[in-house]
Design an enzyme around this catalytic site. Structure first.
Site, mmCIF file in Angstrom:
data_model
loop_
_atom_site.group_PDB
_atom_site.id
_atom_site.type_symbol
_atom_site.label_atom_id
_atom_site.label_comp_id
_atom_site.label_asym_id
_atom_site.label_seq_id
_atom_site.Cartn_x
_atom_site.Cartn_y
_atom_site.Cartn_z
ATOM 1 N N HIS A 195 0.749 -1.051 0.043
ATOM 2 C CA HIS A 195 0.035 0.143 0.011
ATOM 3 C C HIS A 195 0.796 1.362 -0.148
ATOM 4 C CE1 HIS A 195 1.245 -0.655 4.067
ATOM 5 N NE2 HIS A 195 1.062 0.293 4.398
ATOM 6 N N ARG A 208 6.166 -9.784 16.612
ATOM 7 C CA ARG A 208 6.910 -8.542 16.236
ATOM 8 C C ARG A 208 6.329 -7.219 16.701
ATOM 9 N NH1 ARG A 208 5.631 -4.821 11.911
ATOM 10 N NH2 ARG A 208 7.528 -4.412 10.549
ATOM 11 N N HIS A 248 4.960 -0.110 -0.119
ATOM 12 C CA HIS A 248 5.495 -1.037 0.812
ATOM 13 C C HIS A 248 4.511 -1.979 1.533
ATOM 14 C CE1 HIS A 248 4.168 2.499 3.204
ATOM 15 N NE2 HIS A 248 4.040 1.640 3.970
#
Length: 745
Positions: free
Chosen positions: A588, A670, A660
């Site tokens: 996006h 994460r 990205h």
């Protein structure tokens, strides 16, 4: 450090005198006295460098540092001695058997082929004798493909920099690290090591020299010539371009000599079933030699650390050379260089037009008018064309596979039956060349990457060049491990409250759990005693640190305001990862709606059109997947990847030049701080200001813009250096938001 390989070397034992004699050359080396004494066996002969390397690697993993250093260094010096010996042997034995060649023109009947065999045998005997005096029998054998790969990627230096570090020899460690990094510029750990070495006592600038520079001298000359052109120093440019051309020719000859002296493999599926006769095998091995020599064009034209060669490398140099000579006033030299270029492209309109201009400028200088092309270039082109004719004949009639490395190959060299395929391949190469020449996509954000980094200890790990884009940067050292652990602890504590940091399925994938925490929520949890006040303040201060760094590096022409700050954790759902093909976050763009099919990006709601600068600050790396990657506007062509690690900051402009996404998190958790900034004050993050107001009401101060300021004042970032001004030609229609749109990094 695993030794990896994709192919296995094959030693071909030949059964006929002609072929055996001819390709005995491939295993022979120099007769220079004493050449292997410092890098060889106890007898003074050159031994197997692959055995030395493997033994050195075993010593490395056994932590026998002195032994590892000795063996790894010896493997490299032995390899260089072997290559040097081969080159010398090739040079000395070129005349061998030449007195037999005239017989080929005078003998009648079938005797001429025996004189050809006699010539080959004499050449082979010369080189074999040379070998016996310099190299051990084991040293003559070809090495495996994995060893070739290790040395081509300079992996011995990877081991050596650790070894020398362990031995306390930091100057040598820095030298090994730099030499490895030149050929592996995307190796982030090595880049980090180099930055550390630069700050160490006892490490001088001399350490940061490429130990392999001798084999890459033509690239140093190439860059020096371009630098001289940029400063309009045409006399110096001429000197460097001439040196570059000569060095390129020399390196090509060196490579071609190695093709003759080193072992050659039969083409795939040739000779294995015993069906090919003597002449078929002879042709196959001869074609392999010619193909190897043609491939030297690609090898010499490939920079260290690059995958693809620079197309038309030698013709490009000649083009630069004749222009530089003309501007330096050397018209005779310009004519010679231009005529040399025309040997590659005889019908090029621009070159012919330039030749006409030079000729008119020369006027009555009849001597200069008669200037011929360079003899070296003429011989190079003539031999290359003859080799290509033989190779294309082999393709058409002997099922040989050959990839032509040159764009300049004339069509008449290619057999008619192969021309359609050849034209298609050439078109692919031309398109690739044109794509490489395209200008970097313009970014109208007003940011201009390349400013200073104001925080001590923060280093630039990747820039626009290494990230293959515009207004992109990776900074390391923004947080230390203690700070990362503190914020991770904050994330865990907030998650345990069951509020504000709610664990739920990610809005982007059903295979991950998504959790998020804002600065305001962290402040409220701290006031309720659920988390430490200092931890909440650190979360706030991290954002200020990021704003200061990016405002400076991207040379923002105006102040940056926080648009949104979000501590985000993505956790892989156990037992739900098998067969997974999706992304943690699809590709996006942060401030417009990307349409990959048309390569358009529409800056209108529901996109966050006010966002100008994006950032993600990583906190950990103990998970699988979760890499940030950039793409072209097609959302498919990946241009760069960034692996998360504690304290690593990725910053980039939020517009269409930076599509990205995030790869799937397939194991672990994460965590990262995602931030967006805007140049429009009315779009600033009001929640963040509310959090600051809560602290102010309690009489507490917080870090803003790198300074401690009382709450109630608006923090300002450091003044920007001379950046590009840029108007926003956007169609912004407000501050539209979509569900789940906050966690866009």
């Amino acid at each position: 450090m695993a030794l990896c390989a994709n192919h296995n070397s094959v030693y071909v034992a030949l059964h006929i005198s002609l072929i055996h004699s001819l390709f005995s050359l491939f295993y022979l080396t120099s007769s220079v006295a004493g050449i292997g004494s410092s890098a060889g066996s106890a007898s003074g002969l050159i031994t197997s460098y692959d055995v030395l390397y493997y033994t050195g690697v075993r010593a490395y993993f056994s932590e026998e540092w002195e032994k590892a250093a000795e063996l790894l260094e010896k493997s490299m010096s032995t390899r260089e001695a072997l290559f040097r010996t081969r080159r010398q042997c090739h040079k000395e034995c070129v005349p061998a058997g030449y007195d037999r060649l005239p017989k080929l023109d005078t003998e009648k009947g079938n005797v001429w082929d025996l004189w050809a065999v006699d010539w080959v045998q004499r050449r082979a005997e010369c080189v074999r004798f040379c070998l016996g005096r310099a190299v051990t029998p084991a040293g003559q054998l070809p090495v495996s493909a994995d060893i070739e790969y290790e040395f081509s990627t300079r992996n011995p230096y990877n081991f050596l920099q650790v070894v020398y570090w362990k031995l306390g020899k930091v100057q040598k460690a820095a030298s090994a690290a730099h030499t490895f990094f030149v050929a592996n510029p995307s190796h982030l750990e090595m880049r980090n090591n180099i930055e550390k070495y630069r700050r160490m006592e006892g490490v001088t600038e001399d350490a940061f020299q490429d130990r392999e520079m001798e084999t890459e001298k033509h690239w140093a000359l190439y860059d020096s010539a371009l630098t001289s052109e940029a400063s309009s120093d045409w006399t110096h440019a001429v000197e460097k371009w001439m040196e570059c051309v000569n060095e390129t020719l020399r390196q090509t000859d060196e490579c071609r000599a190695q093709c003759e002296v080193a072992s050659q493999r039969l083409p795939e599926n040739r000779g294995e079933d015993g069906m090919d006769g003597v002449f078929e095998k002879a042709a196959a091995l001869s074609l392999s030699l010619l193909s190897c020599q043609q491939a030297c064009v690609t090898q010499v034209a490939t920079r260290p650390g690059r995958i693809s060669a620079q197309e038309d490398f030698l013709p490009t140099q000649l083009e630069h050379l004749h222009i530089a000579q003309f501007k330096a006033g050397d018209l005779g030299g310009a004519v010679r260089s231009l005529r040399s270029l025309l040997l590659f492209y005889p019908s090029d309109k621009d070159s012919l037009s330039n030749l006409e201009l030079y000729t008119e400028t020369l006027g009555g200088d009849t001597e200069a008018h008669g200037t011929k092309p360079s003899q070296e270039i003429a011989r190079y082109v003539s031999r290359s064309l003859q080799e290509k004719k033989l190779l294309y004949f082999g393709m058409e009639n002997l099922n040989f596979n050959f990839t032509d490395p040159d764009l300049w190959t004339p069509e008449e060299v290619v057999p008619e039956l192969l021309r359609d395929t050849w034209r298609a391949e050439k078109e692919v190469l031309n398109e690739k060349l044109k794509a490489g020449e395209k200008e970097v996509e313009m970014d109208d954000s007003g940011f201009y990457a390349g400013g200073p980094v104001p925080q001590v200890g923060v280093t630039i790990s990747m820039d626009d060049n290494s990230l293959n884009g515009t207004n992109r940067v990776v900074l390391d050292g923004v947080l230390d491990q203690k700070e990362c652990n503190t914020v991770l602890r904050l994330a865990t504590a907030a998650a345990s409250t069951g509020d504000g940091y709610r664990g739920r399925r990610s809005p982007h994938t059903p295979h991950e759990k998504f959790e998020g925490l804002t600065v305001l929520r962290a402040v409220k949890l701290a006031q309720d005693g659920m988390v430490n006040q200092s931890d909440a303040k650190l979360l706030h201060e991290m954002g200020e640190r990021v704003r200061t760094l990016l405002h400076s590096y991207f040379r923002s022409p105006s102040g940056l305001h926080f648009s949104y700050t979000h501590l985000v954790c993505r956790s892989a759902i156990t037992g739900d990862q098998e067969g997974r093909l999706d992304l943690s976050h699809p590709v996006h763009v942060d401030n417009c709606l990307l349409e990959p099919e048309t390569r358009q990006c529409w800056r209108e709601p529901p996109a966050f059109t006010h966002r100008d600068l994006s950032a993600v600050l990583y906190l950990n790396d103990d998970f699988d997947g979760g890499e940030l990657f950039f793409t072209d506007r097609d959302a498919k062509t990946v241009t760069a990847r960034v692996k998360p690690t504690c304290g690593r900051l990725v910053g980039f402009s939020s517009g269409p030049v930076n599509p990205h996404g995030v790869t799937a998190v397939t194991a672990g958790r994460r965590c990262a701080l995602a931030l967006w900034f805007t140049k429009e004050k009315h779009h600033r993050d009001m929640e963040r200001e509310e959090a600051e107001a809560l602290w102010a009401a309690d009489g507490q101060s917080v870090m803003k813009g790198g300074e401690v300021k009382e709450e109630g004042r608006e923090g300002t970032a450091a003044p920007a250096r001379s950046g590009r001004s840029g108007s926003q030609s956007s169609r912004s229609r407000g501050r539209g938001r979509v569900t789940g749109g906050k966690d866009e990094l």
